[in-house]
Design an enzyme around this catalytic site. Structure first.
Site, short mmCIF file in Angstrom:
data_model
loop_
_atom_site.label_atom_id
_atom_site.label_comp_id
_atom_site.label_asym_id
_atom_site.label_seq_id
_atom_site.Cartn_x
_atom_site.Cartn_y
_atom_site.Cartn_z
N HIS A 145 0.86 -1.20 0.00
CA HIS A 145 0.00 0.00 0.00
C HIS A 145 0.89 1.24 0.00
CE1 HIS A 145 -4.04 1.85 1.30
NE2 HIS A 145 -3.21 2.87 1.09
N HIS B 98 1.31 4.96 -2.31
CA HIS B 98 0.77 5.82 -3.38
C HIS B 98 1.91 6.49 -4.14
CE1 HIS B 98 -3.54 5.91 -2.04
NE2 HIS B 98 -2.98 5.48 -0.92
N ASP C 150 1.85 9.30 -5.90
CA ASP C 150 1.96 10.75 -5.68
C ASP C 150 2.34 11.10 -4.25
OD1 ASP C 150 -0.49 9.84 -4.82
OD2 ASP C 150 -1.67 11.44 -5.74
N HIS D 240 -9.96 1.35 0.30
CA HIS D 240 -9.63 2.12 1.51
C HIS D 240 -10.91 2.18 2.35
CE1 HIS D 240 -6.18 3.71 -0.72
NE2 HIS D 240 -5.76 4.32 0.37
N GLU E 68 -10.87 3.91 7.73
CA GLU E 68 -9.76 4.83 8.02
C GLU E 68 -10.33 6.14 8.57
OE1 GLU E 68 -7.73 6.29 4.52
OE2 GLU E 68 -5.94 6.86 5.62
N ASP F 21 2.05 3.66 2.89
CA ASP F 21 1.05 4.62 2.42
C ASP F 21 1.69 5.71 1.55
OD1 ASP F 21 -1.57 5.29 2.04
OD2 ASP F 21 -1.85 6.28 3.98
ZN LIG Z 1 -3.80 4.85 0.96
#
Ligand SMILES: [Zn+2]
Length: 347
Positions: free
Chosen positions: A19, A21, A23, A204, A207, A285
């Site tokens: 997991h 990202h 960006d 997701h 969270e 993340d």
């Molecule tokens: Zn995420």
């Protein structure tokens, strides 16, 4: 405090990041160069001055505030060249922490500002992952993200494009963005398409909103993995269901604390989940936004939750089992990791 598990051992331990990202992984130095190439002046001249624009501070109060950091980097990730470079460097950064397998996620619709199509965005990211894979020996795959604030048409376009690259660099689809404002039931129609096209789904959930979102994601959206799932702890029955169905949670401890999915480590349920037999995995993340790396995440587990080296290895293997890879590819990874654990005297 001296911990019985050395920092160096955790760094050397082979790991997977399921997991992360794209960006959220941009190096400040790279952003400066991308800005220069485009002739755009940045509000900072050095890495140190730039970091506060790209990284959350201790005063981050919500997922929404956390997500605002992406607005700063996204305008620079609109060309094939930039996407390939950032994807390649995400793999490079993974290699520095002995990550043997990485799944990098990105939202194709957010990279179309300069006219790229969804297919082109996917193509460039996969190319960058592949060049990183060749150079650093880290197996790297992509996950295409549907955004919560986008309409069904845009999201289905992402799923169709991802499905046509399935097995060719793309392994799954995801749903991300403002969870509190857009609950998963809005997306049944979208993920029915991925189900039809045989593309695995991770969502997701749990969270920035409650356990009911996780239940909806698993039972109605066909999620076979859950991003975060921190608030699953609110529902004991759901905890049992996840353990029984072996649905892995992609937990990201440092990010989860920053987005206030929990307000303190004392409330973070990772040890409880682990002991209940839930397949917990540990991930970054957003290395840049969260100021983290996978070594640091595992160190938190050793320091704050008393995970022993053999337990950390078990968490790593949960990640291998949860990977969106073919069984034959998984077997290779499993063998390699077990051998590396033995060499390190773990397990
Ligand atoms: Zn995420």
């Amino acid at each position: 405090m001296d911990h019985p598990i050395a920092y160096d051992l955790i760094r050397k331990l082979p790991k997977v990041d399921l997991h992360v990202h794209l960006d959220g992984s941009v190096k400040p130095e790279t952003l400066m160069e991308l800005a220069q190439q485009r002739g755009v002046s940045l509000p900072a001249r050095s890495r140190k001055q730039l970091l506060p624009h790209m990284q959350v501070e201790d005063d981050c109060t919500s997922l929404k505030m956390y997500l605002s950091k992406f607005d700063f980097v996204l305008p620079f990730l609109q060309t094939g060249e930039a996407l390939r470079r950032v994807a390649h460097e995400t793999v490079e950064q993974a290699a520095a922490h002995t990550i043997g397998y990485i799944e990098v996620r990105f939202a194709p619709q957010l990279h179309r500002g300069a006219g790229l199509s969804v297919e082109e965005v996917i193509h460039h990211v996969v190319e960058g992952l592949r060049s990183g894979e060749r150079k650093y020996g880290v197996v790297a795959r992509g996950i295409a993200i549907c955004m919560r604030h986008h309409g069904s048409k845009e999201n289905i376009e992402v799923i169709e494009a991802a499905a046509s690259r399935s097995g060719k660099g793309i392994v799954a689809v995801d749903l991300a963005g403002d969870e509190a404002s857009y609950p998963p039931q809005f997306f049944r129609e979208v993920f029915a398409v991925s189900h039809k096209r045989g593309l695995p789904v991770t969502i997701h959930a749990g969270e920035a909103a409650g356990a009911e979102n996780v239940l909806e994601a698993v039972t109605r959206l066909g999620a076979v993995r859950i991003g975060h799932g921190v608030r699953v702890k609110e529902n004991p029955e759901l905890m049992r269901l996840l353990a029984k169905q072996r649905i892995p949670l992609e937990m990201c401890p440092i990010s989860n604390l920053q987005t206030k999915a929990v307000t303190s480590w004392e409330q973070y349920p990772i040890r409880d989940y682990f002991e209940r037999g839930i397949k917990v995995t540990v991930n970054t993340d957003n290395p840049t936004v969260s100021g983290t790396n996978l070594t640091k995440e595992y160190r938190v587990l050793a320091d704050k939750f008393g995970f022993a080296a053999t337990e950390l290895a078990e968490l790593v293997m949960n990640g291998v089992e949860a990977a969106f890879l073919e069984e034959s590819e998984k077997r290779v990874l499993r063998r390699r990791f077990r051998r590396q654990f033995r060499e390190l005297g773990v397990g």
